[in-house]
Design an enzyme around this catalytic site. Sequence first.
Site, short mmCIF file in Angstrom:
data_model
loop_
_atom_site.label_atom_id
_atom_site.label_comp_id
_atom_site.label_asym_id
_atom_site.label_seq_id
_atom_site.Cartn_x
_atom_site.Cartn_y
_atom_site.Cartn_z
N ARG A 60 31.20 -27.76 33.69
CA ARG A 60 31.59 -26.48 33.08
C ARG A 60 32.80 -25.95 33.84
NH1 ARG A 60 29.13 -27.73 29.35
NH2 ARG A 60 27.49 -26.66 28.17
N HIS A 78 37.06 -31.00 26.12
CA HIS A 78 35.60 -30.91 26.11
C HIS A 78 34.98 -31.88 25.11
CE1 HIS A 78 32.04 -27.96 27.02
NE2 HIS A 78 31.64 -29.22 26.91
N VAL A 127 23.48 -29.52 26.49
CA VAL A 127 22.57 -29.58 27.64
C VAL A 127 22.79 -28.35 28.51
CG1 VAL A 127 24.15 -30.99 29.06
CG2 VAL A 127 21.71 -31.00 29.54
N GLY A 128 24.01 -27.82 28.50
CA GLY A 128 24.28 -26.58 29.24
C GLY A 128 23.68 -25.40 28.50
N ARG A 184 20.88 -29.24 45.10
CA ARG A 184 19.79 -28.39 45.59
C ARG A 184 18.75 -29.20 46.37
NH1 ARG A 184 17.96 -25.83 40.08
NH2 ARG A 184 18.47 -27.97 39.52
N ARG A 189 20.77 -36.17 35.74
CA ARG A 189 20.85 -37.34 34.85
C ARG A 189 22.26 -37.87 34.74
NH1 ARG A 189 18.70 -33.22 32.48
NH2 ARG A 189 16.45 -33.12 32.18
N ILE A 190 23.21 -36.95 34.51
CA ILE A 190 24.59 -37.37 34.29
C ILE A 190 25.19 -37.89 35.58
CG2 ILE A 190 26.90 -36.56 33.64
CD1 ILE A 190 25.47 -34.57 31.71
N ASP A 230 37.57 -32.09 31.80
CA ASP A 230 37.18 -32.05 30.39
C ASP A 230 36.75 -30.64 30.02
OD1 ASP A 230 34.46 -33.07 28.35
OD2 ASP A 230 36.58 -33.35 27.84
#
Lengths: 326, 314
Positions: free
Chosen positions: A243, A291, A81-82, A183, A161-162, A267
């Site tokens: 991240r 991760h 997703v990143g 944001r 979402r997460i 993670d």
Amino acid sequence: MSSGARPRVFISRRIPEEGRALLAATCDVNSWESDEPPSHSEYLQAVAGVDGILCLLTDTINGELLDAAGPGLKVVSTLSVGYDHIDVKECARRNVKIGYTPGILTAATAELTVALLLATSRRLKEGIRAVENGEWGSWKPMWLCGPGLEGATVGIVGFGRIGVTVGRCLKPFGVASFLYSGRSEKPVEAKELGAMFVSFDELLAKSDFVVACCALTDKTRNLFNASAFKKMKNSAVFVNTSRGGIVNQNDLITALQSGQIGAAGLDVTTPEPLPTDSPLLKLDNCVVLPHIASATHKTRAAMAVLAANNLLAGLRGDKLPHEIQI
Amino acid sequence: MTRRRVYVTRQVHEEAVDLLKEHFDVGVWASDEVVPRAELLEQVQGVDTVFCTISDNIDAKLLDAAGPQLRVVATMSVGTQHIDLAECKRRDIVVANTPDVAADSAAEFTVALLLMVTRRCLEGAEAVVNGEWGLWKPMWICGNEVVNRTLGILGFGRVGFGVARRLKPFGVKKILYNDVIQSSMGAELQAQFVDLDTLFRESDFLVVSCALTGLTRNLINKETFDKMKPSAILINTSRGPVVNTADLVEALRSGQIAGAGLDVTDPEPLPPNHPLINLKNCIVTPHIGTNSTKARLNMALNTARNIIDTLVRT
């Protein structure tokens, strides 16, 4: 690409078979059948003349690589997703579409985020180690205690979402109040949790648990730095499954060592993998996972299928199921 | 009138001791370690109350040593296995415990264990430390998510119900439970009461959260594992002897079940070379299930209040 010829696709790593098979049905697939990545030059060679690339978050998709692929490249599809590893502007310049895999990995990622939060706050790492080292004696009233979620304030940085799903999962643990920053306000999702939109600084000051669920962008790089940790409570538990780049890792190490924050569960780190001599690994109050937030059999297979479908749509010139727009 | 006397068998929270000091003369074994038996037998002589933990053996010998004036045994726990309840009843000694105050903490910890086992977090953490973490790989250390799975609760009390309630938003498809009686709380979660056989056969996660009684001792044994799914995970945060340790070791080794998370064991503590500790698919924590700061403080305070309420009222 002449009519009748199958599109040429490069898959940069061994991926779940469901994804590869889907592509192989209609494309000429060159798949790098290894868990280790191709070298830089091997990668550039492999993409020469392809119509589509299926890549991983550890690949760097930049101007050089896009040039090596050539003008026939229609779509880059990432198994993540990143997309901070993709030069979105360079892709747009060349009319290359970008597919990614949001949504499908939300449940698994939120689940692991909560697991990591609990493992950190309830000191499972230290407990497990005590058992392994023969330090487990009789039951002791005040040994190895940590903060519980009951009555706590949880701050979610990045209410996508997460972040929203993490909030939903935490709600029945007796969280007293949810705060979020980002944001923009998300009134619909916030209402469900009773979450309040606050400034980043206010979230840091008030939260017992600070959970980072935001994307890595120019605005969020090094967001969690010395100044941020200073604003947090000394007892705060910090969790990052987004991240590594959103954290100034040296500042985090200092904050954990000095007791400026209570504990951290990570993670994602900088770099990945984390070297085994990293000070983070010497800290009792830091838990590091490799991760694995989306690492379930079902989710990874589903991600592979979605990434393949993104790619196929791009090859057909159709709208991608999930496309990055700038 | 001389003040009544309390003996506290371990170092506990100052707030609780201060509370007791308002009403009683308080003696404390001011250590994290268990009070030696001989010392305990001496210190309880002539006391009106004993404030104990699960590490203390409150048997007839101790009750004799205390003397006929002993009125209350208050334990800083929900479990009372360590107390001879029949002997206390015979002597008209009130036994008090702390059933409510740590249930949330225990339920939270149980969920933590369950998630860590199913998502292979111990393997993950060890891979980081051992240098086995390479570049991100799609198919490395993949676990099984809770989504669409069947949760089975053995013992649908405060902790069992608390576990089910917390796991629901993770997307469990079905919640099954077994207990001595059906519970109306089950309806709140659409949880179904089933017989033991069904619970064992259908659960993807079998959470043991029942009291240790004559009925539950050794309940989870070879026959149970024979019935369970090979992909199933066993979580026990109640009392070690509910599960037959040797049978569990065998079931994990042979792949009869996929994994286990234990906060309680039999024996307890486990020696560090015990097979359960070395199994990759088993996480053992040292009976810290109620280890949230607030819960432990409240357990201590409630134990003190139990004593005060009983003795000061009468």
